[in-house]
Write a protein that holds these residues in place. Structure first.
Motif, PDB file in Angstrom:
ATOM      1  N   ASP A  10       0.814  -1.217   0.000  1.00  0.00           N
ATOM      2  CA  ASP A  10       0.000   0.000   0.000  1.00  0.00           C
ATOM      3  C   ASP A  10       0.848   1.267   0.000  1.00  0.00           C
ATOM      4  OD1 ASP A  10      -2.433  -1.434   0.072  1.00  0.00           O
ATOM      5  OD2 ASP A  10      -2.201  -1.747   2.228  1.00  0.00           O
ATOM      6  N   GLY A  11       2.160   1.099  -0.163  1.00  0.00           N
ATOM      7  CA  GLY A  11       3.036   2.260  -0.243  1.00  0.00           C
ATOM      8  C   GLY A  11       3.474   2.830   1.086  1.00  0.00           C
ATOM      9  N   ARG A  12       3.262   2.094   2.170  1.00  0.00           N
ATOM     10  CA  ARG A  12       3.642   2.584   3.496  1.00  0.00           C
ATOM     11  C   ARG A  12       5.029   2.075   3.869  1.00  0.00           C
ATOM     12  NH1 ARG A  12      -1.118   0.282   7.091  1.00  0.00           N
ATOM     13  NH2 ARG A  12      -0.325  -1.574   6.034  1.00  0.00           N
ATOM     14  N   ILE A  13       5.834   2.946   4.462  1.00  0.00           N
ATOM     15  CA  ILE A  13       7.127   2.527   4.999  1.00  0.00           C
ATOM     16  C   ILE A  13       6.873   1.873   6.349  1.00  0.00           C
ATOM     17  CG2 ILE A  13       9.381   3.315   5.835  1.00  0.00           C
ATOM     18  CD1 ILE A  13       9.183   5.624   3.832  1.00  0.00           C
ATOM     19  N   VAL A  14       7.323   0.632   6.496  1.00  0.00           N
ATOM     20  CA  VAL A  14       6.968  -0.131   7.691  1.00  0.00           C
ATOM     21  C   VAL A  14       8.183  -0.520   8.534  1.00  0.00           C
ATOM     22  CG1 VAL A  14       4.827  -1.030   6.710  1.00  0.00           C
ATOM     23  CG2 VAL A  14       6.980  -2.260   6.311  1.00  0.00           C
ATOM     24  N   ALA A  15       9.377  -0.104   8.128  1.00  0.00           N
ATOM     25  CA  ALA A  15      10.579  -0.412   8.894  1.00  0.00           C
ATOM     26  C   ALA A  15      11.679   0.555   8.495  1.00  0.00           C
ATOM     27  CB  ALA A  15      11.020  -1.862   8.657  1.00  0.00           C
ATOM     28  N   VAL A  16      12.771   0.537   9.244  1.00  0.00           N
ATOM     29  CA  VAL A  16      13.927   1.399   8.981  1.00  0.00           C
ATOM     30  C   VAL A  16      15.177   0.521   8.982  1.00  0.00           C
ATOM     31  CG1 VAL A  16      15.343   3.294   9.864  1.00  0.00           C
ATOM     32  CG2 VAL A  16      12.846   3.455   9.951  1.00  0.00           C
ATOM     33  N   PHE A  17      16.077   0.787   8.064  1.00  0.00           N
ATOM     34  CA  PHE A  17      17.281  -0.032   7.919  1.00  0.00           C
ATOM     35  C   PHE A  17      18.130  -0.018   9.192  1.00  0.00           C
ATOM     36  CE2 PHE A  17      16.206   1.517   3.675  1.00  0.00           C
ATOM     37  CZ  PHE A  17      16.115   0.323   2.980  1.00  0.00           C
ATOM     38  N   SER A  18      18.696  -1.172   9.519  1.00  0.00           N
ATOM     39  CA  SER A  18      19.658  -1.206  10.617  1.00  0.00           C
ATOM     40  C   SER A  18      21.087  -1.197  10.101  1.00  0.00           C
ATOM     41  CB  SER A  18      19.432  -2.443  11.500  1.00  0.00           C
ATOM     42  OG  SER A  18      19.680  -3.640  10.782  1.00  0.00           O
TER      43      SER A  18
END
Length: 469
Positions: free
Chosen positions: A153-161
């Motif tokens: 759905d185009g949502r960012i659901v995490a951030v890179f570690s």
């Protein structure tokens, strides 16, 4: 508490796919001051943050306590960092299913993340990322990279570690030079180089004891399958799953490997090799080319130089074989990431940590480790301790995205060139539910064909080994 209804489905999907644990200005990565961006340190009432980690942290339970203390000091928060010694995947599933509350959870499998997103247990981070001066900076994380962590759905659901690399052919560059061979570009070029490594005594010992190529596992041959324009795992065509490695287009490639095997160019134990055996062959002058991760280009060079500072050994990354249209296909690993569970008690603290982790203090902690434990400061320079050398500058972040933060000791020889190839040619593979079962079938028939144990033209590997999608 009762297990939530979705847990059984989530566990089935997750446990079938290698799961979560892996197998890298002042506000955007310069010398950011502690506490972390946006955190107001308050000795009277520090914010709490509870983290569940697979890779980030100390190498031992004792060191993990020191890492936890360092995180608390650098962020100005009261951080609890849990890093299970084993059973991490099950721990994550149990925690999410029982309602146990973490503010951040580390993962490295996109298929599993997709499952959690579908079940509604992952927070939407789109607005946070887009409004963050740190995370929205393309020098900190390139804009195109976010697609990996964006749901349907185009949502960012995490951030890179960390920055995740890819696999590629790795060659003995010193052997290429000794035999006056050019770096291969096409599949025919690769054959000629591998044949020379087998027949022209590149190690100079006067014995017929070298192989051209060794591999471990089917997925790492992507650099050669590139010649036929074939990508590993699933590829969607007209809305349907296809498995390129199980099609007629793959037959000539399996025949190419079978030719290498028959002529003694391919290590005869490639089917049963584990990665340690493959690496050992490369390091002990038995084979001239392997297929492995970008970071290991530097590791190979470093290990040999530690053994013998005057060694001529030189490992180098090679581009994938060019396909009919000139395209090169390289395999990239799933990214390591942090996600914020929907039931997190301290979501704002989690977001502040996510910014901190992309700045210099966070990156140095995740790579070099703990000051006084893994390294010490001597004036304006840093020096690794014996423990730091053993830990190899990897406490969950061997490599990172932020271009503003330079590795204090530089990168190992050959790594930058390998990572440049990853950035130029590598892409993620599509792992959908059911792939782990399909992969076993594809591997069985493909490896038999590559080792000459299964005819490819007469019986048709593509017809007999293509599982239903």
């Amino acid at each position: 508490m009762k297990t939530k209804p979705w847990l059984a489905a989530a566990m089935a999907a997750a446990l079938s796919a290698s799961l979560l644990s892996g197998c890298s200005g002042a506000d955007n990565g310069g010398n950011a001051a502690s506490p972390a961006p946006g955190i107001s340190a308050s000795p009277a009432a520090p914010q709490k943050l509870r983290i569940l980690s697979a890779n980030v942290g100390g190498k031992t339970p004792e060191e993990n306590e020191k890492f936890e203390a360092a995180l608390s000091e650098l962020t100005g928060m009261d951080v609890t960092l849990e890093k299970p010694a084993e059973g991490y995947d099950q721990k994550v599933l149990t925690a999410l299913g029982s309602g146990e509350k973490y503010d951040l959870i580390e993962g490295s499998n996109l298929g599993v993340l997709d499952t959690f997103v579908e079940q509604g247990v992952v927070s939407d981070l789109t607005e946070f990322v887009e409004s963050s001066a740190v995370l929205s900076d393309p020098k900190v994380i390139p804009a195109a990279e976010w697609e990996q962590l964006t749901d349907k759905d185009g949502r960012i659901v995490a951030v890179f570690s960390k920055f995740q690399g890819g696999t590629m052919p790795i060659v003995r560059k010193d052997w290429l030079d000794k035999l006056k061979l050019s770096e291969p570009q096409t599949l025919e070029d690769y054959y000629e180089v591998l044949k020379a490594f087998k027949e022209q005594d590149p190690d100079g010992n006067g014995k017929d004891d070298t192989y051209g190529l060794s591999t471990s596992g089917l997925y790492d041959i992507q650099g050669f399958m590139s010649a036929a324009g074939l990508k590993y795992r699933y590829v969607m065509e007209d809305g349907k799953r296809t498995i390129p490695y199980a099609t007629d287009a793959a037959v000539p490639m399996y025949e190419w490997f079978a030719k290498l095997f028959k002529e003694g160019i391919l290590d005869p134990n490639f089917v049963t090799n584990d990665t340690a055996k493959m690496r050992n062959l490369f390091l002990t002058d038995r084979v001239g080319m392997v297929t492995y991760w970008d970071a290991w280009v530097g590791m190979f060079n470093s290990l040999r130089q530690q053994q013998d500072p005057s060694t001529a050994f030189a490992a180098a990354a090679l581009p994938p074989a060019s396909g009919p249209d000139g395209e090169r296909i390289m395999r990239r690993g799933d990214p390591d990431y942090w996600f914020v569970p929907a039931n997190a008690e301290h979501p704002e603290a989690a977001k502040q940590f996510l910014e901190f982790w992309q700045t210099e203090p966070g990156i140095m902690l995740g790579s070099l480790g703990i000051e006084g434990e893994d390294y010490i400061k001597e004036g304006d320079s840093l020096k690794l301790t014996d423990i730091g050398k053993e830990h190899n500058m990897d406490h969950g972040v061997p490599f990172w995205y932020n271009e503003n933060v330079k590795p204090p000791f530089g990168k190992l020889p050959g790594v930058q060139e390998a990572q440049d190839l990853v950035k130029a040619h590598a892409s993620l593979e599509l792992a959908l539910p059911g792939w782990s079962d399909a992969e076993k079938i594809v591997q069985q028939y493909a490896l038999e064909a590559m080792s000459g144990k299964r005819p490819t033209r007469s019986s048709g590997c593509a017809r007999s080994c293509s599982p239903r999608s």
